[in-house]
Design a protein around this motif. Structure first.
Motif, short mmCIF file in Angstrom:
data_model
loop_
_atom_site.label_atom_id
_atom_site.label_comp_id
_atom_site.label_asym_id
_atom_site.label_seq_id
_atom_site.Cartn_x
_atom_site.Cartn_y
_atom_site.Cartn_z
N SER A 338 0.58 -1.33 0.47
CA SER A 338 0.18 -0.28 -0.02
C SER A 338 0.93 1.31 0.02
O SER A 338 0.78 1.59 1.13
CB SER A 338 -0.62 0.56 0.28
N ILE A 339 1.36 1.67 -0.98
CA ILE A 339 2.20 3.07 -1.57
C ILE A 339 1.24 4.17 -0.96
O ILE A 339 1.20 4.84 -0.70
CB ILE A 339 3.39 3.27 -2.15
N LYS A 340 -0.09 3.81 -2.00
CA LYS A 340 -0.74 4.77 -1.73
C LYS A 340 -1.17 4.55 -0.77
O LYS A 340 -1.19 6.04 -0.55
CB LYS A 340 -1.59 4.27 -2.74
N GLY A 341 -1.50 3.89 -0.08
CA GLY A 341 -2.60 4.62 1.60
C GLY A 341 -1.45 5.53 2.56
O GLY A 341 -1.80 6.18 3.27
N LEU A 342 -0.09 5.08 2.31
CA LEU A 342 1.15 5.45 3.09
C LEU A 342 1.02 7.50 2.68
O LEU A 342 1.54 8.36 3.49
CB LEU A 342 2.42 4.81 2.21
N LYS A 379 11.04 2.62 -2.23
CA LYS A 379 9.87 2.57 -1.55
C LYS A 379 8.98 4.40 -1.08
O LYS A 379 7.78 4.25 -1.82
CB LYS A 379 9.78 2.08 -0.71
N ALA A 380 10.17 4.98 -0.29
CA ALA A 380 10.32 6.24 0.00
C ALA A 380 10.08 6.75 -1.43
O ALA A 380 9.33 8.10 -1.43
CB ALA A 380 11.49 7.20 0.73
N HIS A 381 11.01 7.21 -2.07
CA HIS A 381 10.80 7.61 -3.27
C HIS A 381 9.55 7.32 -4.06
O HIS A 381 8.77 7.95 -4.93
CB HIS A 381 12.34 6.70 -4.66
N SER A 382 8.98 5.95 -4.21
CA SER A 382 7.78 6.01 -5.17
C SER A 382 6.88 5.75 -4.14
O SER A 382 5.86 7.23 -4.67
CB SER A 382 7.42 4.49 -4.64
N ILE A 383 6.97 6.53 -2.88
CA ILE A 383 6.04 7.31 -2.30
C ILE A 383 5.80 8.40 -2.76
O ILE A 383 4.58 9.21 -2.81
CB ILE A 383 5.85 7.43 -0.51
N LEU A 384 6.27 9.50 -2.53
CA LEU A 384 7.06 10.64 -3.39
C LEU A 384 6.17 10.99 -4.35
O LEU A 384 5.60 11.90 -5.25
CB LEU A 384 8.02 12.06 -2.72
N ASP A 385 6.76 9.99 -5.04
CA ASP A 385 6.80 10.35 -6.59
C ASP A 385 4.86 9.63 -6.78
O ASP A 385 4.20 10.45 -7.82
CB ASP A 385 6.88 8.67 -7.94
N ALA A 389 2.37 12.52 -8.13
CA ALA A 389 1.52 12.60 -8.99
C ALA A 389 -0.25 12.84 -8.77
O ALA A 389 -1.13 13.74 -9.60
CB ALA A 389 1.58 10.63 -9.26
N GLN A 390 -0.36 13.04 -7.56
CA GLN A 390 -1.55 14.01 -7.43
C GLN A 390 -1.46 15.18 -6.77
O GLN A 390 -2.66 16.03 -6.45
CB GLN A 390 -1.96 13.01 -5.80
N GLY A 391 -0.74 16.02 -7.75
CA GLY A 391 -0.92 17.30 -7.10
C GLY A 391 0.34 17.89 -6.43
O GLY A 391 0.04 18.77 -6.16
N CYS A 392 0.83 17.32 -4.72
CA CYS A 392 1.05 16.93 -3.58
C CYS A 392 2.30 17.52 -3.43
O CYS A 392 3.19 16.63 -4.64
CB CYS A 392 0.27 16.64 -2.71
N SER A 393 3.12 18.26 -2.85
CA SER A 393 3.91 18.23 -2.48
C SER A 393 5.03 18.26 -0.83
O SER A 393 4.02 18.47 -0.36
CB SER A 393 4.98 19.69 -3.18
N MET A 420 17.11 16.76 -9.65
CA MET A 420 16.42 17.57 -10.89
C MET A 420 15.01 17.62 -10.64
O MET A 420 13.98 17.97 -10.28
CB MET A 420 16.18 16.20 -11.65
N ASP A 421 14.37 16.09 -9.87
CA ASP A 421 12.84 16.08 -9.21
C ASP A 421 12.48 17.49 -8.57
O ASP A 421 11.73 18.34 -8.07
CB ASP A 421 12.50 14.88 -8.86
N ILE A 422 13.21 17.25 -6.93
CA ILE A 422 12.92 18.51 -6.09
C ILE A 422 13.16 20.42 -6.97
O ILE A 422 12.61 20.87 -6.52
CB ILE A 422 14.71 18.68 -4.81
N SER A 423 14.33 20.12 -7.90
CA SER A 423 14.29 21.58 -8.60
C SER A 423 12.77 21.80 -9.37
O SER A 423 12.82 22.88 -9.20
CB SER A 423 15.79 21.26 -9.56
#
Length: 655
Positions: A338-342, A379-385, A389-393, A420-423
């Motif tokens: 449940s990556i999406k759950g986190l 997994k941490a990277h996937s959570i932030l991705d 994707a949901q428009g949140c940061s 690059m993603d952070i920038s």
């Protein structure tokens, strides 16, 4: 729950017999069961098959006690033990001080063998005459059992003490038994001892036997976490109430864990109200325990609800969950995929958290850092991705644990992509983080990532580029990549924050020359000149060395024509004509046979009062031109002949 109950309802399970009938006095080792000590003694004096004892006279008894005393003073353990056995085989005990000294002495020694002796002695004394055993001796013996992690004998000793109504103050043995139980993962056994101790305290009205709060919490922990028994846990709580032991946050935490595990929501609500009634304002332990219980039961929905509720009730302030709690949460969600759950948990938490919250106290940081701690950086990277994707940061600090993990794991390509993603999200890393990432990239020989990171630093208008610039240049030099050094320098040379200097160009020229890539070295020299960087003695030393190695002595001649026009006359401007440069030119011209030019160098060195060691060039001449004859040169080139004669005269070769 906290009302006082009748004594008969406190404890219904009794491990130890309370009978006070006097047992038959056994032999010294009849107490030992095979399971109590893993190793059986190999000492023949410790055999259970003992010979029929000889009746002792008073003189014999006195002599044995004297021998026992002297043996203890001289630390002659075996002799002391022999004397003690001779006495006990006749159902006799030494004097009380000697008895306690022996057991204390045996307890202080290392090894199962002596601990077995101490245990057997203590049990024997308790069975024969408990008054002979001092409380401090029991403390010493249990302390040794704790050090040896000997759980079975420790519990057997307590059973013997209770059976023979030998009651020792709880503070002298209780904590040692708790530690032994916890270390062996057997708090359930302690629960039974706890119950019997409480019964004795109340029945015998012995207040010194009363367990303290730490012991009560250990019993609760055993009931809630190991036995997972609501009935037993609530009996412990009732007993605490009867004994007047006030619970603390940990007490309620164990109950919260159990109620959450069992899904007892009504009891959970009741417990929370009780906590408020006790005046505990900080509910971090309670909430953390609830989360652990829900995690254990697999109720992830309640996990999220509890975290968000704690934020809501705290008006967005930090929840103060520890790393252990976040690790439990992350592990449970990840195991269920449940990556999406986190990510949803972090998003909802951000809506409730105060904007001024310290980043490392936020839920997002807690979740991401827990992933990294568990070795799940991806997994941490996937959570932030998923959040992106949901428009949140998230704040910059949430990314840092992942970046540090990538650096530590030398996964610099992933780190660069994350930067690059952070920038792109409008955030900017600090100089220290950039420097660390670039250093990790260079260490891993991931040069392209280092270039990309440095480029990102420049685009982010980071003011201090010097550290990372030097890291890249040094790394490329150490890895013998002059072509990358040249390309990198060409890219940054016009950036005023970098401060490119002559020695940077010299490093590239030196590396090319050392690799035998002379055309690249010359091209770098032309580029250096075009950009108006002044060459110095180091520039020419590298070029001369490269040309000599390639036997291109005519190129050295061309360099001399250039250098002699630039030689400093005032010591401030121009090229410093020092001994190293003189030596390099002289050696090259001797090897190449340019004696006329060599003598020009000699004259210049004499003019500037530079000492020259002639022996080196005499040797070089003999190695290279020993068959060269003046007579032959006279016929072909009169001027070259004169130069050769001048060199020989200077070097002292005509003699």
């Amino acid at each position: 729950m906290w009302r006082k109950a009748a004594l008969s309802s406190l404890l219904h399970t009794r491990l130890f017999s309370s009978s006070s009938s006097a047992p038959e006095i056994p032999s010294l080792y009849s107490f030992l069961q095979p399971s109590i000590f893993a190793k059986k003694s190999q000492n023949p004096t410790d055999s259970t098959n003992q010979q029929k004892p000889v009746t002792l006279t008073q003189d014999h008894i006195t002599a044995l006690q004297t021998t026992l005393h002297k043996s203890l003073l001289t630390a002659n353990t075996d002799e002391a033990w022999k004397s003690f056995k001779s006495l006990t085989s006749n159902s006799l005990l030494p004097s009380k001080p000697l008895t306690n000294s022996l057991i204390t002495h045996l307890s202080s020694l290392q090894g199962v063998h002596n601990l077995k002796r101490a245990f057997a002695s203590a049990v024997y004394v308790i069975e024969k005459n408990p008054k002979f055993l001092d409380f401090e001796t029991v403390r010493a013996l249990l302390g040794s059992m704790k050090s040896a992690n000997a759980a079975a004998p420790a519990f057997a000793l307590l059973k013997c003490m209770f059976k023979n109504r030998y009651f020792v103050p709880f503070e002298l043995w209780g904590h040692s038994l708790v530690d032994i139980s916890r270390k062996n993962g057997n708090l359930v056994a302690f629960v039974r001892v706890f119950e019997e101790t409480c019964r004795i305290t109340l029945d015998e009205k012995l207040n010194f036997m009363k367990p303290d709060l730490a012991a009560c919490n250990a019993a609760l922990e055993g009931c809630c976490c190991d036995m997972q028994s609501v009935t037993d846990a609530e009996k412990v709580v009732e007993t605490m109430s009867v004994l007047g032991v006030r619970p603390d946050e940990s007490s309620f935490g164990f109950l919260a864990y159990l109620y959450a595990l069992k899904g007892l929501e009504k009891k959970t609500i009741e417990l929370e109200n009780i906590i408020s009634g006790f005046g505990f304002s900080n509910k971090a332990v309670f909430v953390g325990s609830l989360i652990s219980g829900y995690v254990k039961s697999g109720n992830l929905e309640s996990v999220s609800t509890t975290i968000l509720r704690s934020l809501r009730e705290g008006l967005g302030r930090a929840s103060n969950f520890g790393e252990e709690t976040y690790c439990e949460v992350v592990k449970a969600f990840i195991e269920k995929g449940s990556i999406k759950g986190l990510s949803n948990l972090i998003i909802e938490a951000q809506k409730l958290e105060d904007p001024s919250i310290v980043i490392d106290k936020s839920t997002g940081y807690g979740v991401v850092n827990a992933c990294v701690t568990l070795g799940l950086s991806d997994k941490a990277h996937s959570i932030l991705d998923e959040m992106n994707a949901q428009g949140c940061s998230v704040g910059l600090g949430v990314y840092l644990p992942i970046l540090k993990a990538y650096c530590k794991e030398h996964r610099t390509a992933e780190a660069t992509q994350l930067v690059m993603d952070i920038s792109n999200s409008g955030l900017q890393l600090d100089v220290g983080t950039y420097d660390a990432l670039i250093e990790a990239s260079m260490t891993s020989q991931d040069f392209q990532s280092a270039f990309s990171l440095f480029r990102d630093m420049r685009e982010a208008r980071v003011s201090d580029l010097k550290g990372s610039y030097l890291t890249i240049m040094t790394g490329l030099m150490e890895n013998h990549r002059p072509e990358l050094m040249a390309a990198f320098l060409d890219e940054v040379v016009e950036d005023p924050r970098v401060e490119v200097k002559t020695h940077d160009w010299n490093s590239i020229i030196h590396a090319f020359c050392k690799a035998g890539r002379l055309e690249d070295a010359k091209r770098t020299l032309r580029r250096m000149t075009f950009l108006q960087f002044e060459q110095n003695d180091q520039t020419y030393l590298s070029l001369i060395s490269g040309y000599v190695t390639a036997d291109k002595y005519f190129c050295v001649l061309m360099l001399w024509n250039e250098v002699k026009r630039k030689i400093s006359t005032d010591g401030e401007t121009g090229i410093k004509f020092d001994p190293s440069l003189v030596d390099a030119f002289l050696y090259a011209f001797v090897k190449g046979g340019f004696f006329d030019t060599m003598m020009q160098v000699v004259e210049k060195s004499q003019e500037m009062k530079i000492f020259v060691d002639k022996w080196k060039y005499k040797q070089a001449f003999m190695e290279t031109h020993k068959k060269l004859k003046v007579a032959k040169l006279r016929k072909r080139n009169f001027r070259k002949m004169e130069a050769l004669i001048a060199f020989k005269n200077w070097a002292g070769l005509n003699a």
